[in-house]
Design a protein around this motif. Structure first.
Motif, PDB file in Angstrom:
ATOM      1  N   ASP A 154       0.830  -1.211   0.000  1.00 31.33           N
ATOM      2  CA  ASP A 154       0.000   0.000   0.000  1.00 31.33           C
ATOM      3  C   ASP A 154       0.861   1.256   0.000  1.00 31.33           C
ATOM      4  O   ASP A 154       0.554   2.232  -0.696  1.00 31.33           O
ATOM      5  N   ILE A 155       1.935   1.247   0.754  1.00 33.28           N
ATOM      6  CA  ILE A 155       2.845   2.396   0.805  1.00 33.28           C
ATOM      7  C   ILE A 155       3.502   2.604  -0.557  1.00 33.28           C
ATOM      8  O   ILE A 155       3.546   3.721  -1.083  1.00 33.28           O
ATOM      9  N   ALA A 156       3.969   1.520  -1.151  1.00 31.55           N
ATOM     10  CA  ALA A 156       4.598   1.609  -2.478  1.00 31.55           C
ATOM     11  C   ALA A 156       3.589   2.084  -3.512  1.00 31.55           C
ATOM     12  O   ALA A 156       3.916   2.887  -4.391  1.00 31.55           O
ATOM     13  N   GLU A 157       2.352   1.622  -3.416  1.00 32.08           N
ATOM     14  CA  GLU A 157       1.307   2.015  -4.368  1.00 32.08           C
ATOM     15  C   GLU A 157       1.059   3.522  -4.330  1.00 32.08           C
ATOM     16  O   GLU A 157       0.841   4.142  -5.365  1.00 32.08           O
ATOM     17  N   ARG A 158       1.108   4.117  -3.152  1.00 36.73           N
ATOM     18  CA  ARG A 158       0.930   5.566  -3.050  1.00 36.73           C
ATOM     19  C   ARG A 158       1.988   6.296  -3.859  1.00 36.73           C
ATOM     20  O   ARG A 158       1.706   7.299  -4.505  1.00 36.73           O
ATOM     21  N   ALA A 159       3.218   5.812  -3.826  1.00 44.06           N
ATOM     22  CA  ALA A 159       4.279   6.427  -4.589  1.00 44.06           C
ATOM     23  C   ALA A 159       4.106   6.185  -6.097  1.00 44.06           C
ATOM     24  O   ALA A 159       4.334   7.071  -6.914  1.00 44.06           O
ATOM     25  N   LEU A 160       3.668   4.993  -6.459  1.00 49.59           N
ATOM     26  CA  LEU A 160       3.485   4.669  -7.874  1.00 49.59           C
ATOM     27  C   LEU A 160       2.345   5.457  -8.503  1.00 49.59           C
ATOM     28  O   LEU A 160       2.417   5.820  -9.679  1.00 49.59           O
ATOM     29  N   LEU A 161       1.315   5.763  -7.747  1.00 55.40           N
ATOM     30  CA  LEU A 161       0.166   6.491  -8.293  1.00 55.40           C
ATOM     31  C   LEU A 161       0.541   7.887  -8.737  1.00 55.40           C
ATOM     32  O   LEU A 161      -0.051   8.437  -9.646  1.00 55.40           O
ATOM     33  N   LEU A 162       1.534   8.457  -8.102  1.00 54.08           N
ATOM     34  CA  LEU A 162       1.907   9.833  -8.418  1.00 54.08           C
ATOM     35  C   LEU A 162       3.139   9.925  -9.319  1.00 54.08           C
ATOM     36  O   LEU A 162       3.484  11.012  -9.763  1.00 54.08           O
TER      37      LEU A 162
END
Length: 167
Positions: A154-162
């Motif tokens: 989930d933490i990595a996904e936040r970075a990937l979304l942006l």
């Protein structure tokens, strides 16, 4: 902070009064706007707000980072904004943004106005600002603890979304 006509006895009395009521006197040796604290506090709050305004980081992540680097602090700069009050924060950012023709500072002031003032969220005064009171997230025992390993995706996904496309 004195001026050339301030009587020595007046400064001593003011200093003694401050000490008697539990304050730490900080002598300002030369007149300037904002004394000592606002000289460094306004740029700190503006920088923290810039990270949020520009969608670089969440308020909690900004404060968490600040508190990790400054162990022993009870809150970060965005929690401090709640304590100061969103009206004051807006007024300061808006004023200095106009005085210095600082577009980012003006965007930060607009963010505060739109997301807090227009919503009636004044910070600690209304029990709502960046955080909800009386139990703000930064006050939780685990706020500075590493997350559970299960949160990694989930933490990595936040970075990937942006992230920009192709990176």
């Amino acid at each position: 902070m004195a001026h050339p006509e301030t009587a020595r006895d007046t400064l001593i009395a003011a200093t003694e009064f401050g000490i008697e009521i539990g304050m730490v006197p900080v002598p300002i040796q030369k007149q300037q706007n904002g004394y000592a604290i606002n000289t460094w506090l306004v740029p700190l709050l503006n920088a923290a707000q810039t990270l949020v305004t520009n969608d670089v980081a969440t308020a909690e992540d900004v404060d968490r980072t600040y508190m990790i680097v400054n162990r022993g602090c009870s809150m970060g700069p965005l929690g401090l904004m709640d304590v100061i009050g969103m009206t004051t924060v807006f007024n300061v950012l808006d004023h200095w943004g106009h005085v210095n023709n600082d577009e980012q500072m003006l965007r930060n002031a607009h963010y505060i106005e739109k997301n807090f003032l227009d919503q009636g969220l004044l910070g600690l005064q209304t029990a709502h600002g960046y955080y909800n009171y009386p139990d703000p997230a930064y006050g939780a025992d685990d706020f500075l603890s590493p997350p559970d390993i299960s949160a990694a995706s989930d933490i990595a996904e936040r970075a990937l979304l942006l992230a920009p496309a192709g990176q």
